[in-house]
Design a protein around this motif. Structure first.
Motif: not given
Length: 190
Positions: A97-114
């Protein structure tokens, strides 16, 4: 007469490895080497490419060029879904898995959680950690270590730093081994 030759040590192959490091530390290349030894590799590329971001597209292209042609690559992967899919897991050797940071960013985006409170993405991170813990095959995970520098000036930067720091701690707790890569040099932490 007894044989005085040393007893061969059995090499223990770990199941889950976490590779941490900063930007351009060499963490991905190191993790690729771990995953490739021995056997087939399934590469979960978690980045979601924005065609307008030419710098990021170039970074992704360098990663693609470095990978062996016989690796199975899943682009824009959701690692939680892939790891919990028993059909695809059975066909894989090592999964990287490369990498967790880009996955996390996508999850924060998907939840509009910034701008949301910390922990808003807990359902996503809980599911991911659970999938990693339950995965029964060889797994190498790459994640950025971002808590060693300047405190970000923006709320979103601090949110990401805090969320990835907590997630990295949770992953390190369940992984069999953990490396920190600094200036291309891996340091074995666990």
């Amino acid at each position: 007469m007894s044989d005085s030759s040393p007893t061969p040590r059995r090499v223990r192959r770990t199941r889950r490895t976490l590779v941490l490091g900063g930007a351009r530390s060499g963490k991905s290349a190191f993790a690729e080497g771990l995953a490739a030894d021995p056997g087939p590799v399934r590469y979960l590329a978690t980045a979601v490419l924005d065609p307008a971001d030419l710098d990021f597209a170039e970074r992704i292209a360098r990663h693609r060029d470095r990978r062996p042609a016989d690796w199975t690559v899943v682009e824009s992967a959701d690692p939680t879904a892939v790891l919990t899919d028993s059909v695809s897991a059975a066909a894989a050797g090592a999964t990287l898995i490369d990498d967790v940071g880009t996955w996390l960013t996508a999850r924060i985006d998907a939840r509009a959680a910034w701008e949301s409170p910390r922990g808003t993405i807990a359902p996503d991170t809980d599911a991911f950690v659970g999938a990693v813990e339950a995965y029964a095959h060889r797994l190498v995970i790459v994640s950025p270590e971002v808590g060693m520098g300047v405190i970000p000036a923006t709320r979103s930067g601090r949110l990401f730093r805090d969320e990835i720091g907590t997630l990295n701690q949770r992953l390190a707790a369940i992984c069999d081994e953990v490396f920190l890569v600094v200036a291309g040099l891996p340091i074995h932490l666990k």
